[in-house]
Design a protein around this motif. Sequence first.
Motif, PDB file in Angstrom:
ATOM      1  N   ARG A  20     -15.400  10.119   0.515  1.00  0.00           N
ATOM      2  CA  ARG A  20     -15.012  11.412  -0.045  1.00  0.00           C
ATOM      3  C   ARG A  20     -16.112  11.943  -0.968  1.00  0.00           C
ATOM      4  O   ARG A  20     -16.424  13.137  -0.956  1.00  0.00           O
ATOM      5  CB  ARG A  20     -13.701  11.283  -0.813  1.00  0.00           C
ATOM      6  CG  ARG A  20     -12.500  10.987   0.074  1.00  0.00           C
ATOM      7  CD  ARG A  20     -11.194  10.989  -0.719  1.00  0.00           C
ATOM      8  NE  ARG A  20     -10.090  10.535   0.117  1.00  0.00           N
ATOM      9  CZ  ARG A  20      -9.485   9.358  -0.002  1.00  0.00           C
ATOM     10  NH1 ARG A  20      -9.862   8.522  -0.955  1.00  0.00           N
ATOM     11  NH2 ARG A  20      -8.505   9.017   0.815  1.00  0.00           N
ATOM     12  N   PRO A  32     -13.169   4.371   1.804  1.00  0.00           N
ATOM     13  CA  PRO A  32     -12.647   5.751   1.937  1.00  0.00           C
ATOM     14  C   PRO A  32     -12.975   6.617   0.723  1.00  0.00           C
ATOM     15  O   PRO A  32     -13.342   7.784   0.868  1.00  0.00           O
ATOM     16  CB  PRO A  32     -11.136   5.542   2.108  1.00  0.00           C
ATOM     17  CG  PRO A  32     -10.993   4.141   2.619  1.00  0.00           C
ATOM     18  CD  PRO A  32     -12.093   3.373   1.961  1.00  0.00           C
ATOM     19  N   GLU A  54       0.823  -1.206   0.000  1.00  0.00           N
ATOM     20  CA  GLU A  54       0.000   0.000   0.000  1.00  0.00           C
ATOM     21  C   GLU A  54       0.857   1.257   0.000  1.00  0.00           C
ATOM     22  O   GLU A  54       0.536   2.245  -0.674  1.00  0.00           O
ATOM     23  CB  GLU A  54      -0.925  -0.012   1.216  1.00  0.00           C
ATOM     24  CG  GLU A  54      -2.012  -1.088   1.134  1.00  0.00           C
ATOM     25  CD  GLU A  54      -2.816  -1.189   2.412  1.00  0.00           C
ATOM     26  OE1 GLU A  54      -2.484  -0.460   3.378  1.00  0.00           O
ATOM     27  OE2 GLU A  54      -3.766  -1.993   2.460  1.00  0.00           O
ATOM     28  N   ALA A 102       0.784   4.126  -3.056  1.00  0.00           N
ATOM     29  CA  ALA A 102       0.589   5.562  -2.865  1.00  0.00           C
ATOM     30  C   ALA A 102       1.766   6.358  -3.428  1.00  0.00           C
ATOM     31  O   ALA A 102       1.589   7.407  -4.053  1.00  0.00           O
ATOM     32  CB  ALA A 102       0.408   5.864  -1.374  1.00  0.00           C
ATOM     33  N   ARG A 144      -0.156   5.046   7.200  1.00  0.00           N
ATOM     34  CA  ARG A 144       0.270   3.671   6.905  1.00  0.00           C
ATOM     35  C   ARG A 144       1.679   3.418   7.436  1.00  0.00           C
ATOM     36  O   ARG A 144       1.969   2.374   8.027  1.00  0.00           O
ATOM     37  CB  ARG A 144       0.262   3.419   5.398  1.00  0.00           C
ATOM     38  CG  ARG A 144      -1.104   3.415   4.760  1.00  0.00           C
ATOM     39  CD  ARG A 144      -1.018   2.935   3.330  1.00  0.00           C
ATOM     40  NE  ARG A 144      -2.281   3.125   2.644  1.00  0.00           N
ATOM     41  CZ  ARG A 144      -2.556   4.160   1.860  1.00  0.00           C
ATOM     42  NH1 ARG A 144      -1.623   5.083   1.648  1.00  0.00           N
ATOM     43  NH2 ARG A 144      -3.735   4.274   1.291  1.00  0.00           N
ATOM     44  N   SER A 160     -15.299   1.710   7.303  1.00  0.00           N
ATOM     45  CA  SER A 160     -13.888   2.088   7.432  1.00  0.00           C
ATOM     46  C   SER A 160     -13.453   2.134   8.893  1.00  0.00           C
ATOM     47  O   SER A 160     -12.372   2.637   9.206  1.00  0.00           O
ATOM     48  CB  SER A 160     -13.652   3.464   6.787  1.00  0.00           C
ATOM     49  OG  SER A 160     -13.948   3.435   5.412  1.00  0.00           O
ATOM     50  N   TYR A 197      -9.671  10.410  -4.784  1.00  0.00           N
ATOM     51  CA  TYR A 197      -9.513  11.394  -3.712  1.00  0.00           C
ATOM     52  C   TYR A 197     -10.527  12.529  -3.830  1.00  0.00           C
ATOM     53  O   TYR A 197     -10.324  13.629  -3.338  1.00  0.00           O
ATOM     54  CB  TYR A 197      -8.073  11.921  -3.684  1.00  0.00           C
ATOM     55  CG  TYR A 197      -7.203  10.991  -2.878  1.00  0.00           C
ATOM     56  CD1 TYR A 197      -6.964  11.212  -1.535  1.00  0.00           C
ATOM     57  CD2 TYR A 197      -6.701   9.828  -3.446  1.00  0.00           C
ATOM     58  CE1 TYR A 197      -6.225  10.320  -0.782  1.00  0.00           C
ATOM     59  CE2 TYR A 197      -5.959   8.925  -2.708  1.00  0.00           C
ATOM     60  CZ  TYR A 197      -5.716   9.184  -1.368  1.00  0.00           C
ATOM     61  OH  TYR A 197      -5.004   8.288  -0.623  1.00  0.00           O
ATOM     62  N   GLY A 205      -3.596  14.336  -0.158  1.00  0.00           N
ATOM     63  CA  GLY A 205      -4.381  13.272   0.456  1.00  0.00           C
ATOM     64  C   GLY A 205      -3.611  11.966   0.488  1.00  0.00           C
ATOM     65  O   GLY A 205      -3.590  11.257   1.496  1.00  0.00           O
ATOM     66  N   HIS A 211      -0.752  12.215   3.181  1.00  0.00           N
ATOM     67  CA  HIS A 211      -1.175  12.093   4.582  1.00  0.00           C
ATOM     68  C   HIS A 211      -1.699  10.694   4.892  1.00  0.00           C
ATOM     69  O   HIS A 211      -1.487  10.166   5.984  1.00  0.00           O
ATOM     70  CB  HIS A 211      -2.226  13.155   4.904  1.00  0.00           C
ATOM     71  CG  HIS A 211      -1.645  14.531   4.997  1.00  0.00           C
ATOM     72  ND1 HIS A 211      -0.798  14.914   6.019  1.00  0.00           N
ATOM     73  CD2 HIS A 211      -1.752  15.610   4.196  1.00  0.00           C
ATOM     74  CE1 HIS A 211      -0.424  16.168   5.843  1.00  0.00           C
ATOM     75  NE2 HIS A 211      -0.990  16.623   4.741  1.00  0.00           N
ATOM     76  N   ASP A 212      -2.364  10.070   3.931  1.00  0.00           N
ATOM     77  CA  ASP A 212      -2.775   8.681   4.134  1.00  0.00           C
ATOM     78  C   ASP A 212      -1.559   7.785   4.311  1.00  0.00           C
ATOM     79  O   ASP A 212      -1.559   6.854   5.131  1.00  0.00           O
ATOM     80  CB  ASP A 212      -3.604   8.194   2.947  1.00  0.00           C
ATOM     81  CG  ASP A 212      -4.998   8.793   2.928  1.00  0.00           C
ATOM     82  OD1 ASP A 212      -5.398   9.421   3.930  1.00  0.00           O
ATOM     83  OD2 ASP A 212      -5.688   8.642   1.894  1.00  0.00           O
ATOM     84  N   ASN A 213      -0.510   8.064   3.534  1.00  0.00           N
ATOM     85  CA  ASN A 213       0.683   7.231   3.623  1.00  0.00           C
ATOM     86  C   ASN A 213       1.405   7.428   4.951  1.00  0.00           C
ATOM     87  O   ASN A 213       2.037   6.504   5.471  1.00  0.00           O
ATOM     88  CB  ASN A 213       1.624   7.521   2.451  1.00  0.00           C
ATOM     89  CG  ASN A 213       2.018   6.249   1.723  1.00  0.00           C
ATOM     90  OD1 ASN A 213       1.339   5.238   1.835  1.00  0.00           O
ATOM     91  ND2 ASN A 213       3.099   6.296   0.975  1.00  0.00           N
TER      92      ASN A 213
END
Length: 899
Positions: free
Chosen positions: A840, A836, A58, A62, A98, A866, A225, A90, A93-95
């Motif tokens: 959005r 997710p 993942e 990203a 993770r 989620s 996103y 996006g 920040h998600d990464n």
Amino acid sequence: MHQVSVKRIGVSALVVALLIGGVLFTQRKPPAPPGATAAALPASTAPDTTAIRAGLGEVLAAYRKIIVLLADEKTLSGSELAAANQAGQGLFHDNLARIAGLEDAFDALTASRDPARFEAIGRLLDYIESDPALYDADRLAFRELLQTLQADVARDASLPAIKMHKRISEDLDALAEIEHNYEKEIRRIFGRFDQRAIELKRERWDDYVAHLKKLYSREQILKDYGVVLPYPAPKAPPADETTKDEQGEIFGRGLPKKVVALTFDDGPHKLYTDEIVAILQQYNAPAVFFNVGRNLGTLGPDGSPKLGPRAAVSRKLMAEGYVLGNHSFTHAQLSKQTGDSLKAEIFNTDALLKAVNPERSPLFRFPYGARNGEGLHALETAHLRSVMWNIDSLDWADPVPSSIADRVLRTVDKEGRGIILFHDIHERTVKALPAILDRLSAEGYRFAGWDGSGFSLAKGNAVPVEKAAASPGYGESWAIVVGIDDYAKRPKLHYAARDAEAVRRSLIEKFGFKPERVFGLSNGEATRTNILALFHDKLAHGGVGKNDRVFVFFAGHGATRKLSSGRDLGYIVPADSDPAQFATDAIPMTEIQNIAESLDAKHVLFVMDACYSGLGLTRGGGSGGFLRDNAKRIGRQMLTAGGAEQLVSDGGPNGHSVFTWTLLQGLAGKGDLNGDGLITATELAAYVAPAVSAVSQQTPAFGSLPGSEGGDFIFELAGESEFLGAQTAQLSNEAIALNSKQEAARAPVETSGKAAPVVVVKDLQGGEQKIVTPAAVPTSQRQLAQRANDRGLQLYKEKQYAAAEAQFTEALKLRPDFALAANNLGFVYYKQEKYPEAARWFENAIKMDPSRAIAYLNLGDARARSSEGEKAKKAYQTYLELAPGGSGAGYAKQQLERL
């Protein structure tokens, strides 16, 4: 330190572009067997690292998506780059989340003291070092994680830990060497050394980016996103039509010719503001409402705003896309104010407007237009801009609506452009406004809105005022619908009565036929006498006008008789028909033809779910001005389920014959072959005939009856308004299978020069004719968006999620503020378990239409899936506040109890 390092990779994805796809790892480490991955390596007793391995995948995905977003940065427009940055943030920040989770997992793994922990770590390193699917550019995505892992391993003084520490150090050195090599390439570029070597390096990087683009598309990443880029705006008008920049105060004289901006002062009003909005919406016209602060609420001793009841009116204005401006707190003459009292008039209202919505505009209008230098300076301090006007309605003084309208129109004629001053606190303004907007629209004036930096021609649904596609122009609509299963002296049928009822409902519910003008007969009611009485008494003598349309549907037995002349004659068979008296108690098509010719209606369409032959055929030529010319031509047409002596297939989906099922699908929108929101009888035949033939032994026939002048019966599709949700029904597997088989057979036989589909269909005499899809009636962006949404809804119901996603995306490109399409796109994501991404788009729909309860219910489901319990609760609670008696209220309460 960790965040800064990760952010550097995210922001400088193009710099990572170096990552030359070299072979440093594969040179240094023994390669894995061909095709091997961490998941394919031999099993052992080492701790399970499946979740960590998935997490690494993942993180890599990203990282790659960021590169795809920004790889062509220099070629992107400003809006495209802004969207890419938004989605990239996006992803970044998600990464971070993770990576933080993986760091915790590494901590737990190295601290476990499990004897096989280093074997497990080694397997993860095998993936990073030698997985054949990875480029060296990919491996840099794991650099920070390797640094974290190295620090974790360093806390262990055992020999296996020391060996592992050395291995990780070598990996980090290899990554440093890659970056170092890239820096040398940059120096070569600037030092103008060997150009060929540099070119080869760029080709290798381009190969890497090309590889990533096969895995991901920029558009899909943005959409995941919550971003769909609209189609580019039309080109700017000629030089003399471009908007001139008005420095300082805005009066509207810099607008293009025949462009006006509508503004309303002194509100909000508890009654008239809403009435004015309703009028504006009829003309798709934007406007600015300058609010007086004391109408919105009060301020406490500490300066905190307290909103009153009328603030809800202003909040609704913004929710519906209108702009709020500041009109002082008390409507005082500010040219006579100084010091703190002057500042309070400006800043107090600004505080209240921010409490209504932080996105309030930076616009200010001085009451009476009275201002002084100190007031203008105060606006600069507050970052507000003065908006004046050059067209005054004087509606505050003139009590006569017609006089107000006349004054505005005369001034507009004189000025040719500008800002019109109205007040939304007077009933006379409400009465005068429609006449003003009618006249301005008729004379080609367009309406400008505030776009955040200036007044400009509004996009999409606002300016120019988009005329709906020309209406077919019918007066009244009439129908006769007959279905016979229960024959007294003939074999019984199974689906005819149900078919007729489904067609009747479709005419009333989808196409606006009035129930009292839809005459039906079922089973034993459908005798010869009763059928003919409907034609003669209800239609021929029942008030059908020259501008009306008549639709006739018959489902039952049909027959063909060979005349002595050798010509075939078709019959419809009433419920009481005796085979022994066929010639006298069946109804010959010549009699139906005579009735059709005797009707005053403009267009008549017979649809017969039975088999016929022996009817004459006339053909009418096509025309570019289709609707205009079609309205002048009499039309008498017929579509039959099959030819002479063919058996009608009764066993279609959902209890319908194959023919009627296909007919209903065509009327639901599939028959709109050119996408203009109109289904002509010709289009319907071009859809139905090949689709039915593909799945049965029937060959439907279509043509014009004698007496026709080439007119084409028209159905006008209403836009679908359904917000997809858990309760939305989808088609049965049987229906989907049949539709799929029909769609596969719908490829046109040939194509005309303009790429219009050409379909070969039987005519009413058994011969062949070529049908060319009529040219599309011109439609607006808004209507095209609606059609795309409607097609997406059809595809969703057939569980074609990828195709539905594409149509909802198209709708949003055409109309970026389309809340319906945003919600529906979100639900397609939801059905594919992309929670997710779904959330959005539900949030986007809510931003576009905050009052849409179903979007909150959908958002709650997405958040719950989620594992975001608190956010899910908030969404469910909002749904219940908006729709306490809604169909999903019980479900929402159950979900709240579970969370």
